[in-house]
Design a protein around this motif. Structure first.
Motif, mmCIF file in Angstrom:
data_model
loop_
_atom_site.group_PDB
_atom_site.id
_atom_site.type_symbol
_atom_site.label_atom_id
_atom_site.label_comp_id
_atom_site.label_asym_id
_atom_site.label_seq_id
_atom_site.Cartn_x
_atom_site.Cartn_y
_atom_site.Cartn_z
ATOM 1 N N ASP A 198 90.652 -53.698 30.374
ATOM 2 C CA ASP A 198 91.397 -53.622 31.633
ATOM 3 C C ASP A 198 92.870 -53.879 31.306
ATOM 4 O OD1 ASP A 198 92.701 -54.304 34.077
ATOM 5 O OD2 ASP A 198 90.739 -54.637 34.966
ATOM 6 N N VAL A 199 93.730 -52.961 31.699
ATOM 7 C CA VAL A 199 95.144 -53.051 31.317
ATOM 8 C C VAL A 199 95.762 -54.377 31.773
ATOM 9 C CG1 VAL A 199 95.949 -51.797 33.374
ATOM 10 C CG2 VAL A 199 97.345 -51.823 31.312
ATOM 11 N N THR A 250 85.472 -45.970 38.281
ATOM 12 C CA THR A 250 86.652 -46.522 37.602
ATOM 13 C C THR A 250 87.102 -45.610 36.466
ATOM 14 O OG1 THR A 250 85.752 -48.687 38.051
ATOM 15 C CG2 THR A 250 87.509 -48.605 36.434
ATOM 16 N N GLU A 251 86.137 -44.996 35.777
ATOM 17 C CA GLU A 251 86.497 -44.219 34.582
ATOM 18 C C GLU A 251 86.880 -42.782 34.915
ATOM 19 O OE1 GLU A 251 83.375 -44.894 31.724
ATOM 20 O OE2 GLU A 251 83.898 -47.017 31.583
ATOM 21 N N PHE A 278 96.835 -46.054 31.515
ATOM 22 C CA PHE A 278 95.544 -45.409 31.813
ATOM 23 C C PHE A 278 95.442 -44.168 30.924
ATOM 24 C CE2 PHE A 278 97.501 -47.223 35.673
ATOM 25 C CZ PHE A 278 96.657 -48.305 35.851
ATOM 26 N N ARG A 306 102.612 -33.488 31.970
ATOM 27 C CA ARG A 306 102.656 -34.396 30.815
ATOM 28 C C ARG A 306 103.835 -34.023 29.915
ATOM 29 N NH1 ARG A 306 96.460 -34.796 31.215
ATOM 30 N NH2 ARG A 306 96.205 -32.724 30.335
ATOM 31 N N ASN A 357 99.114 -43.190 35.186
ATOM 32 C CA ASN A 357 98.406 -42.017 35.695
ATOM 33 C C ASN A 357 97.006 -42.391 36.192
ATOM 34 O OD1 ASN A 357 97.578 -39.448 36.305
ATOM 35 N ND2 ASN A 357 97.172 -38.884 34.182
ATOM 36 N N ASP A 398 92.789 -48.145 27.863
ATOM 37 C CA ASP A 398 91.863 -47.537 28.807
ATOM 38 C C ASP A 398 90.630 -48.425 28.885
ATOM 39 O OD1 ASP A 398 91.753 -44.431 30.087
ATOM 40 O OD2 ASP A 398 89.897 -45.604 30.127
ATOM 41 N N ILE A 399 90.062 -48.482 30.090
ATOM 42 C CA ILE A 399 88.881 -49.314 30.315
ATOM 43 C C ILE A 399 87.624 -48.621 29.794
ATOM 44 C CG2 ILE A 399 88.180 -48.504 32.625
ATOM 45 C CD1 ILE A 399 88.350 -51.587 33.401
ATOM 46 N N PRO A 445 96.500 -37.765 26.081
ATOM 47 C CA PRO A 445 97.389 -36.609 26.252
ATOM 48 C C PRO A 445 98.833 -36.960 26.592
ATOM 49 C CG PRO A 445 95.915 -36.799 28.144
ATOM 50 C CD PRO A 445 95.448 -37.810 27.132
#
Ligand code: SAM
Length: 342
Positions: A231-232, A123-124, A182, A165, A264, A203-204, A187
């Motif tokens: 978790d978003v 997940t990360e 995410f 980006r 992203n 971000d998780i 960045p």
């Protein structure tokens, strides 16, 4: 310090240098010097210089050309730089060690050399690394004038996405509300805030969010960046707690909040489209990243966005762009999609 040099008129310089190079008589440590119409070419062995050339002792300066890993290896190695960490992608551990030794002995600014030890996973989206030389995987990387502190063993970061980006950040208008779903170490979030946006970034990975907060401070935009670990889906719905203030109205989450949403997480972004649509205000641009087969790079993403937007929004795809090749016949692509509430 005087060193033996061949002295020739400047106009004969290149031909003479070539003769000496062919005879393997040139030395790299000292610079060829021009003085009063004469060239002084440092040589390794004055006795081996052909008799028609004059050899004199001359105070030639030491050369300042940096030594590259290729100078030491005899071949051009492939590597990437992330701050002062050098990244290799070598299958053969012996070759990785040889390149790492050359990098450390060269003039490349490197405190650590790492080799990719796994794919990006979980997940990360973090990968395993072998530390081949030096010590420590924490560094500070500079991208388009922003500094990012990060530990590449604990968070996702790819310097290869810098141009993409920047393309997104250039679209940001002062005062808009941008949500990075995410965010990693920031960045997108940090330069969007630098461009004047009010940014919420989730971000998780809690470590990534700690770095993101530090990076907002480091780049003087902490007052415009709200960084939330979790978790978003929970952050947007309000299930994660926390409240936003909207024109004096307090409510949970960030529904109907955003003018811009960055998504992203290319392999699974489609699973988060309902959340992105819930986030969207009346007029909102989604930057939707995807990995697709070369035969239909943009179709699946576009259909998924239209499905999620349903009847509530008019959907306009403003940009279809291939970011980079990802695997044989597969591409990392982005869609910029405008959602306008009907
Ligand atoms: N945008 C950053 C960048 O360009 O460096 C990071 C992108 S990385 C591909 C995706 C990030 O999404 C990872 O840092 C991961 O921890 C995070 N992530 C994965 N699932 C998530 C979720 N459900 N909610 C919030 N963040 C998540």
């Amino acid at each position: 310090m005087p060193v033996p040099c061949v002295r020739v008129p400047v106009e004969d310089g290149e031909a003479t240098r070539q003769r000496l190079a062919d005879a393997d008589l040139l030395v790299d440590e000292y610079a060829i010097t021009h003085e009063d119409g004469q060239l002084y070419i440092p040589v390794a062995d004055p006795d081996a210089v052909p008799g028609d050339l004059a050899v004199v002792d001359f105070d030639a300066p030491a050369r300042e050309t940096p030594t590259t890993p290729a100078d030491l290896l005899g071949f051009e190695p492939t590597y990437e730089r992330l701050g002062d960490v050098v990244i290799l992608d070598e299958d053969d551990p012996e070759r990785a060690r040889e390149i790492a030794d050359a990098v450390m002995r060269s003039d490349v600014r490197a405190k650590t050399v790492v080799n990719r030890a796994s794919k990006i996973k979980g997940t990360e989206r973090v990968r395993d690394w072998d530390v081949v030389a030096g010590d420590g995987t924490e560094t500070v990387h500079t991208e388009y004038g922003c500094e990012f502190e990060l530990d590449l063993a604990a968070v996702y970061f790819s310097p290869r996405l810098a141009t993409e980006r920047h393309r997104v950040v250039e679209q940001v208008a002062r005062g808009e509300r941008a949500f990075d779903m995410f965010a990693g170490v920031g960045p997108y979030a940090v330069p969007m805030a630098k461009a004047g946006a009010e940014v919420v970034a989730t971000d998780i990975n809690e470590t990534a969010v700690e770095y993101l907060r530090r990076n907002a401070e480091r780049n003087d935009v902490a007052d415009r960046v709200t960084a939330v670990a979790g978790d978003v889906r929970d952050v947007v719905s309000g299930a994660a707690g926390g409240a936003q203030s909207d024109g004096g109205r307090e409510r949970g989450g960030y529904e109907d909040w955003a003018d811009r949403v960055v998504m992203n997480l290319p392999h699974t972004a489609d699973e988060f489209l309902d959340t992105a649509v819930a986030l969207a205000g009346d007029d909102c641009v989604l930057h939707y990243y995807d990995i697709q087969h070369e035969d239909d790079r943009f179709g699946p993403g576009e259909r998924a966005v239209r499905d999620a937007a349903g009847r509530d929004y008019d959907v306009t795809v403003e940009t279809r762009r291939t970011v980079r090749s990802y695997a044989p016949h597969e591409y990392n692509v982005v869609l910029d999609v405008r959602l306008e509430r009907r």
